[in-house]
Design a protein around this motif. Structure first.
Motif, PDB file in Angstrom:
ATOM      1  N   VAL A 203      20.461   8.425  -1.474  1.00  0.00           N
ATOM      2  CA  VAL A 203      20.379   7.232  -0.582  1.00  0.00           C
ATOM      3  C   VAL A 203      18.959   6.993  -0.479  1.00  0.00           C
ATOM      4  O   VAL A 203      18.449   5.665  -0.451  1.00  0.00           O
ATOM      5  N   ALA A 204      17.943   7.839  -0.044  1.00  0.00           N
ATOM      6  CA  ALA A 204      16.710   7.899   0.214  1.00  0.00           C
ATOM      7  C   ALA A 204      15.900   7.140  -0.958  1.00  0.00           C
ATOM      8  O   ALA A 204      15.153   6.346  -0.695  1.00  0.00           O
ATOM      9  N   LEU A 205      16.182   7.789  -1.986  1.00  0.00           N
ATOM     10  CA  LEU A 205      15.278   6.989  -3.165  1.00  0.00           C
ATOM     11  C   LEU A 205      15.918   5.550  -3.521  1.00  0.00           C
ATOM     12  O   LEU A 205      15.008   4.863  -3.958  1.00  0.00           O
ATOM     13  N   THR A 206      17.268   5.234  -3.359  1.00  0.00           N
ATOM     14  CA  THR A 206      17.793   4.038  -3.862  1.00  0.00           C
ATOM     15  C   THR A 206      17.513   2.911  -2.530  1.00  0.00           C
ATOM     16  O   THR A 206      17.412   1.572  -2.907  1.00  0.00           O
TER      17      THR A 206
ATOM     18  N   LEU B  21       9.452   6.122  -1.916  1.00  0.00           N
ATOM     19  CA  LEU B  21       9.819   7.009  -1.205  1.00  0.00           C
ATOM     20  C   LEU B  21       8.527   7.708  -0.127  1.00  0.00           C
ATOM     21  O   LEU B  21       8.799   7.709   0.928  1.00  0.00           O
ATOM     22  N   TRP B  22       7.592   8.072  -0.988  1.00  0.00           N
ATOM     23  CA  TRP B  22       6.459   8.806  -0.261  1.00  0.00           C
ATOM     24  C   TRP B  22       5.974   7.474   0.609  1.00  0.00           C
ATOM     25  O   TRP B  22       5.508   7.945   1.997  1.00  0.00           O
ATOM     26  N   ILE B  23       5.776   6.335   0.473  1.00  0.00           N
ATOM     27  CA  ILE B  23       5.324   5.136   1.331  1.00  0.00           C
ATOM     28  C   ILE B  23       6.336   5.168   2.465  1.00  0.00           C
ATOM     29  O   ILE B  23       5.811   5.253   3.814  1.00  0.00           O
ATOM     30  N   ASN B  24       7.515   5.213   2.204  1.00  0.00           N
ATOM     31  CA  ASN B  24       8.545   5.048   3.108  1.00  0.00           C
ATOM     32  C   ASN B  24       8.430   6.208   4.310  1.00  0.00           C
ATOM     33  O   ASN B  24       8.405   6.130   5.483  1.00  0.00           O
TER      34      ASN B  24
END
Length: 241
Positions: free
Chosen positions: A28-31, A111-114
């Protein structure tokens, strides 16, 4: 007289169930983004009640941190495995760049930005981001130090070179949310991280891109520069330009 067969319910061990929850949250985190990780959302993903998720993660912030750590660690293991297969440090670095640049890396860049944005407000996530940053630096620096010891790389400070490479990769990834048209990415820009690595490690221009092609991992950001016919064979020490 007809008999009914009752389906036997298979119980998962606590460790397996926890791993399943983390894997679902990482997906979920990635998508969708780390903000979308809630007890209800992961429960829906696994077709279980939210109460089961809260049994393992009473605080959703802990699950968010675990999800990011799981996804980031998996990507690191893919890019720079701790136990690397046969091959030279130069080949492994070429493989790293082939996978860490371009569209294929955009999901993990987002994901890193998030994670870095949310970590301003979420201490648990901030700690996990710091842990992952240290792990990425350590793994890549270890590869560079191995190459220096073999005579494949030349750099006075492997740590500084490592940070330079990762800073450029992060900078390129910072546009992953907005720069969705790959035609807006000039080859010279896409190859900045590779070019810095080659310059700082004493490798001929285009060597890492050429090796990535030979290894079947695809171009490392962009086509190699002209005049690469004199590249040393894979595994041979670099010679001055």
């Amino acid at each position: 007289m007809p008999s009914s067969v009752q389906r036997k319910r298979i119980r998962k061990s606590p460790a397996d169930r926890r791993a399943e929850i983390v894997d679902a949250a990482a997906t979920v985190a990635l998508t969708e983004g780390l903000e979308c990780i809630t007890l209800r959302r992961i429960g829906e993903e696994l077709d279980v009640r939210p109460g089961l998720i809260s049994h393992y993660f009473p605080a959703v912030e802990d699950l968010v941190g675990e999800a990011f750590g799981s996804a980031a660690s998996a990507e690191l293991d893919r890019l720079v495995p701790a136990d690397r297969p046969d091959g030279t440090p130069v080949q492994h670095l070429a493989r790293f760049f082939a996978h860490a640049t371009g569209e294929a890396y955009d999901d993990i860049s987002r994901l890193w930005i998030n994670a870095r944005h949310l970590s301003r407000y979420r201490p648990v996530l901030r700690d996990r981001v710091g842990t992952q940053e240290e792990a990425w630096r350590g793994r890549l620096e270890g590869l560079i130090r191995e190459g220096v010891a073999r005579g494949d790389f030349r750099t006075e400070d492997p740590y500084v070179t490592t940070v330079q490479i990762l800073v450029v990769i992060d900078g390129l990834g910072a546009h992953a949310n907005t720069d969705t048209d790959t035609s807006n990415r000039p080859p010279a820009v896409m190859r900045m991280a590779v070019a810095i690595a080659e310059r700082e490690l004493g490798l001929p221009s285009g060597m890492l891109t050429r090796l990535a092609d030979e290894l079947g991992t695809g171009p490392a950001g962009a086509p190699a520069a002209a005049g690469d016919d004199d590249l040393p064979a894979a595994g041979q020490p670099a010679t001055p330009n």
